[in-house]
Scaffold this motif. Structure first.
Motif, mmCIF file in Angstrom:
data_model
loop_
_atom_site.group_PDB
_atom_site.id
_atom_site.type_symbol
_atom_site.label_atom_id
_atom_site.label_comp_id
_atom_site.label_asym_id
_atom_site.label_seq_id
_atom_site.Cartn_x
_atom_site.Cartn_y
_atom_site.Cartn_z
ATOM 1 N N PRO A 1 -7.462 6.255 4.579
ATOM 2 C CA PRO A 1 -6.485 5.725 3.569
ATOM 3 C C PRO A 1 -6.858 4.245 3.236
ATOM 4 N N TYR A 2 -6.210 4.102 1.799
ATOM 5 C CA TYR A 2 -6.408 2.865 1.200
ATOM 6 C C TYR A 2 -5.074 2.572 0.804
ATOM 7 N N LEU A 3 -4.469 1.275 1.424
ATOM 8 C CA LEU A 3 -3.080 1.012 1.539
ATOM 9 C C LEU A 3 -2.696 -0.234 0.522
ATOM 10 N N PHE A 4 -1.515 -0.230 0.180
ATOM 11 C CA PHE A 4 -1.050 -1.303 -0.678
ATOM 12 C C PHE A 4 0.264 -1.643 -0.469
ATOM 13 N N TRP A 5 0.779 -2.876 -0.782
ATOM 14 C CA TRP A 5 2.007 -3.340 -0.958
ATOM 15 C C TRP A 5 2.338 -3.880 -2.317
ATOM 16 N N TYR A 6 3.266 -3.392 -2.784
ATOM 17 C CA TYR A 6 3.627 -4.036 -4.187
ATOM 18 C C TYR A 6 5.104 -4.679 -4.180
ATOM 19 N N VAL A 7 5.452 -5.625 -4.726
ATOM 20 C CA VAL A 7 6.764 -6.187 -5.003
ATOM 21 C C VAL A 7 7.120 -5.932 -6.533
ATOM 22 N N GLN A 8 8.372 -5.850 -6.328
ATOM 23 C CA GLN A 8 8.983 -5.468 -7.948
ATOM 24 C C GLN A 8 10.460 -6.497 -8.029
ATOM 25 N N SER B 1 1.082 10.647 2.094
ATOM 26 C CA SER B 1 2.492 10.286 2.104
ATOM 27 C C SER B 1 2.456 8.835 2.702
ATOM 28 N N VAL B 2 3.864 8.443 2.319
ATOM 29 C CA VAL B 2 4.214 7.158 2.753
ATOM 30 C C VAL B 2 5.588 7.143 3.355
ATOM 31 N N THR B 3 6.016 6.539 4.322
ATOM 32 C CA THR B 3 7.252 6.396 4.709
ATOM 33 C C THR B 3 7.436 4.799 5.034
ATOM 34 N N GLN B 4 8.804 4.388 4.528
ATOM 35 C CA GLN B 4 9.157 3.085 4.576
ATOM 36 C C GLN B 4 10.515 3.094 5.386
ATOM 37 N N LEU B 5 10.358 2.486 6.520
ATOM 38 C CA LEU B 5 11.639 2.614 7.200
ATOM 39 C C LEU B 5 12.550 1.492 7.007
ATOM 40 N N GLY B 6 13.822 1.846 6.717
ATOM 41 C CA GLY B 6 14.655 0.826 6.174
ATOM 42 C C GLY B 6 14.605 0.711 4.785
ATOM 43 N N SER B 7 15.796 1.294 3.925
ATOM 44 C CA SER B 7 15.872 0.917 2.498
ATOM 45 C C SER B 7 16.318 -0.551 2.237
ATOM 46 N N HIS B 8 16.928 -1.024 3.117
ATOM 47 C CA HIS B 8 17.571 -2.531 2.958
ATOM 48 C C HIS B 8 17.211 -3.245 4.397
ATOM 49 N N VAL B 9 16.772 -4.496 3.934
ATOM 50 C CA VAL B 9 16.366 -5.268 5.218
ATOM 51 C C VAL B 9 16.908 -6.607 4.752
ATOM 52 N N SER B 10 18.016 -7.197 5.477
ATOM 53 C CA SER B 10 18.462 -8.734 5.241
ATOM 54 C C SER B 10 17.842 -9.648 6.166
ATOM 55 N N ALA C 1 2.262 1.991 -0.798
ATOM 56 C CA ALA C 1 1.646 3.025 -1.374
ATOM 57 C C ALA C 1 0.312 3.395 -0.850
ATOM 58 N N VAL C 2 -0.362 4.611 -0.865
ATOM 59 C CA VAL C 2 -1.370 5.038 -0.149
ATOM 60 C C VAL C 2 -2.304 5.717 -1.278
ATOM 61 N N GLY D 1 5.983 4.819 -1.512
ATOM 62 C CA GLY D 1 7.116 4.884 -0.456
ATOM 63 C C GLY D 1 8.274 4.839 -1.402
ATOM 64 N N THR D 2 9.474 5.207 -0.704
ATOM 65 C CA THR D 2 10.852 5.089 -1.336
ATOM 66 C C THR D 2 11.139 3.583 -1.646
ATOM 67 N N GLY D 3 10.528 2.360 -1.180
ATOM 68 C CA GLY D 3 11.132 1.160 -1.266
ATOM 69 C C GLY D 3 12.006 0.650 -0.326
ATOM 70 N N THR D 4 11.737 -0.591 -0.047
ATOM 71 C CA THR D 4 12.757 -1.498 0.837
ATOM 72 C C THR D 4 13.191 -2.617 0.192
#
Lengths: 112, 113
Positions: free
Chosen positions: B31-38, B3-12, B92-93, B104-107
């Motif tokens: 783990p293999y760990l990833f960051w994706y951007v959308q 599982s993955v937990t992303q702290l903070g759904s919004h960052v400014s 992502a993991v 994760g739920t995204g930031t």
């Protein structure tokens, strides 16, 4: 030349209808996936195919049926559409999953 | 299970400021760990990944992330934010012998001028 292409990009349909989303990849990858992104942006895997063989089938209703005619194509057919099926559906592919996926641009399905 | 937990759904952040997006993972296998951007109305694009080896990984667009096993973290950073960085970011993991990415739920990152 788009690596992973999905059609259509937008799909608006009435409850109870049957619809299909098509996906094609030209990367030569062996594995393809369908992910669902809900209104809160949460991404959840639905299916994965490796070289036309079903590998992953998460707890998805039977109304969803993937079909892979060859390793470059993975289509998603949805029967008896429900309001809760409204989401963005992403197709993805990978050669070696640990190296990451390549995603399509998504299909936004709206059921009214 | 992973599982993955992303702290903070919004960052400014302000343009030019440090960007820090937090990700913690749980995995019973290495783990293999990833960051994706959308970006809006687009698919996900791979920013960077950690599989093995060097724990500080550099990605595209000036982003980097550090794998810290002791903290089970894989935070994403960029020294100086740009307006074009405004997007949704997903951690992502995955793991050896698993064939799926768990997201994760995204930031959502907002960048102000």
């Amino acid at each position: 030349d788009t690596a992973v292409s999905q059609t259509p990009k937008y799909l608006v349909t009435q409850m109870g209808n049957d619809k299909s989303i098509k996906c094609e990849q030209n990367l030569g990858h062996d594995t393809m996936y369908w992910y669902k992104q809900d209104s809160k942006k949460f991404l959840k895997i639905m299916f994965s195919y490796n070289n036309k063989e079903l590998i992953i089938n998460e707890t998805v209703p039977n109304r969803f049926s993937p079909k892979s005619p060859d390793k470059a194509h993975l289509n998603l057919h949805i029967n008896s559409l429900e309001l809760g099926d409204s989401a963005v559906y992403f197709c993805a592919s990978s050669q070696v999953p640990i190296y990451g996926y390549t995603f399509g641009s998504g299909t936004r399905l709206t059921v009214v | 299970a992973q599982s993955v937990t992303q702290l903070g759904s919004h960052v400014s952040v302000s343009e030019g400021a440090l960007v820090l997006l937090r990700c913690n993972y749980s995995s019973s296998v290495p783990p293999y760990l990833f960051w994706y951007v959308q970006y809006p109305n687009q698919g996900l694009q791979l920013l960077l990944k950690y599989t093995t080896g060097a724990t500080l990984v550099k990605g595209i667009n000036g982003f980097e992330a550090e794998f810290k096993k002791s903290e089970t973290s894989f935070h994403l950073t960029k020294p100086s934010a740009h307006m074009s960085d405004a997007a949704e970011y997903f951690c992502a993991v995955s793991g050896i012998n698993t064939d799926k990415l768990i997201f994760g739920t995204g930031t959502r990152l907002q960048v102000f001028p």
